[in-house]
Design a protein around this motif. Structure first.
Motif, mmCIF file in Angstrom:
data_model
loop_
_atom_site.group_PDB
_atom_site.id
_atom_site.type_symbol
_atom_site.label_atom_id
_atom_site.label_comp_id
_atom_site.label_asym_id
_atom_site.label_seq_id
_atom_site.Cartn_x
_atom_site.Cartn_y
_atom_site.Cartn_z
ATOM 1 N N GLN A 1 -3.948 -3.081 -13.583
ATOM 2 C CA GLN A 1 -4.683 -2.094 -12.793
ATOM 3 C C GLN A 1 -4.934 -2.568 -11.362
ATOM 4 O O GLN A 1 -5.041 -1.749 -10.449
ATOM 5 C CB GLN A 1 -5.997 -1.752 -13.494
ATOM 6 N N TYR A 2 -5.034 -3.885 -11.202
ATOM 7 C CA TYR A 2 -5.172 -4.422 -9.842
ATOM 8 C C TYR A 2 -3.938 -4.077 -9.013
ATOM 9 O O TYR A 2 -4.040 -3.621 -7.868
ATOM 10 C CB TYR A 2 -5.383 -5.938 -9.913
ATOM 11 N N ASP A 3 -2.740 -4.271 -9.590
ATOM 12 C CA ASP A 3 -1.500 -3.949 -8.886
ATOM 13 C C ASP A 3 -1.406 -2.455 -8.582
ATOM 14 O O ASP A 3 -0.914 -2.058 -7.524
ATOM 15 C CB ASP A 3 -0.293 -4.378 -9.709
ATOM 16 N N VAL A 4 -1.851 -1.633 -9.521
ATOM 17 C CA VAL A 4 -1.805 -0.178 -9.317
ATOM 18 C C VAL A 4 -2.668 0.219 -8.128
ATOM 19 O O VAL A 4 -2.236 0.988 -7.252
ATOM 20 C CB VAL A 4 -2.262 0.571 -10.590
ATOM 21 N N LEU A 5 -3.897 -0.306 -8.063
ATOM 22 C CA LEU A 5 -4.792 0.010 -6.945
ATOM 23 C C LEU A 5 -4.205 -0.504 -5.631
ATOM 24 O O LEU A 5 -4.220 0.215 -4.614
ATOM 25 C CB LEU A 5 -6.171 -0.611 -7.181
ATOM 26 N N PHE A 6 -3.684 -1.724 -5.644
ATOM 27 C CA PHE A 6 -3.100 -2.307 -4.433
ATOM 28 C C PHE A 6 -1.947 -1.442 -3.925
ATOM 29 O O PHE A 6 -1.838 -1.157 -2.730
ATOM 30 C CB PHE A 6 -2.619 -3.722 -4.730
#
Length: 280
Positions: free
Chosen positions: A236-241
């Motif tokens: 989810q961190y990668d998705v937000l980034f």
């Protein structure tokens, strides 16, 4: 019996933490036109969501510059979390959560310049030739010391807005801004029409921007660390980034832009350089 009582006490503590509402206060944006806070606040919310706790995210009651915010945090006043570029001094005074919130892109810098000076930058093909130009930075920023240590003659401003005022008035030659900051600044209403983003050059150095908390607030630090680690692990961190920054690479002409690599002597030894998933 002691082991059972200890286990029960731990469960009670855990249940209390989950039931309580965590009030997270962060530095207030300088103005309504200052959108640099948007992504860090979204990432804070994402991290807290991963933990299952109840929380309330709120800006501080008054605007404070970075140096003041860090001082207030160290004194446990006004704010209880601040995001800032890390250096050895800040890590000695505060407690960092060592997950770079911008994947290191805070150290990838492109240049805001005056339109009438663009031609001069076209002739730069070595770091030595770039060193003849004077950058403008914040007086209390780690970047200032990084640039100075690499041979730049840095001019400084005591205010964020002063960076762009100095550049527009021909004090200094360029303002290095990170890939994750520059386009929001360039698009903002406060940006002088005489200023543009130089299209072909940049500098980069290893750098991490972290969330920091007060040294005594280890519970909050652990909470944020756990939430961020979960967001990294589940993607989810990668998705937000990606949602926030997918357009900056194309807009920054990355395939045609050359970055000069310089050193960062301020990096703390504990910087997680070896964790590839945390860096661009």
């Amino acid at each position: 019996m002691k082991w059972i009582l200890g286990a029960l006490f731990s469960v009670v503590l855990c249940q209390t933490a989950i039931a309580a509402t965590w009030e997270i206060t962060y530095p207030r944006p300088i103005s309504e036109d200052d959108h640099r806070q948007d992504y860090p606040v979204k990432l804070l919310a994402l991290a807290l969501d991963q933990t299952g706790v109840k929380y309330k995210l709120q800006p501080a009651s008054v605007v404070m510059l970075q140096d003041k915010a860090l001082k207030q945090l160290a004194e446990n006043r006004s704010v209880n979390v601040v995001w800032s570029m890390s250096d050895i001094d800040r890590e000695s005074r505060l407690l960092p959560i060592r997950i770079p919130i911008y994947k290191g892109l805070i150290g990838w810098r492109v240049f805001l310049v005056r339109k009438d000076k663009l031609a001069k930058f076209r002739n730069i093909n070595t770091l030595q030739s770039l060193l003849k130009f004077k950058p403008i930075q914040g007086y209390d920023w780690p970047d200032t010391k990084i640039l100075q240590s690499n041979g730049f003659d840095v001019l400084t401003s005591k205010s964020y807005a002063g960076l762009f005022t100095m550049l527009a008035s021909n004090q200094g030659d360029f303002v290095p801004r990170s890939l994750v900051e520059v386009w929001k600044e360039y698009d903002a209403q406060f940006m002088d029409e005489s200023i543009v983003v130089e299209p072909t050059l940049g500098i980069k150095y290893p750098a991490a921007m972290y969330f920091f908390v007060n040294k005594s607030n280890r519970t909050l630090a652990k909470l944020l660390e756990n939430g961020l680690e979960k967001a990294v692990a589940n993607g989810q961190y990668d998705v937000l980034f990606e949602q926030e920054f997918r357009d900056i690479f194309e807009r920054s002409n990355m395939d045609k832009r050359f970055f000069f690599q310089i050193d960062n002597p301020l990096n703390a030894p504990a910087t997680p350089i070896d964790r590839e998933e945390l860096w661009y």
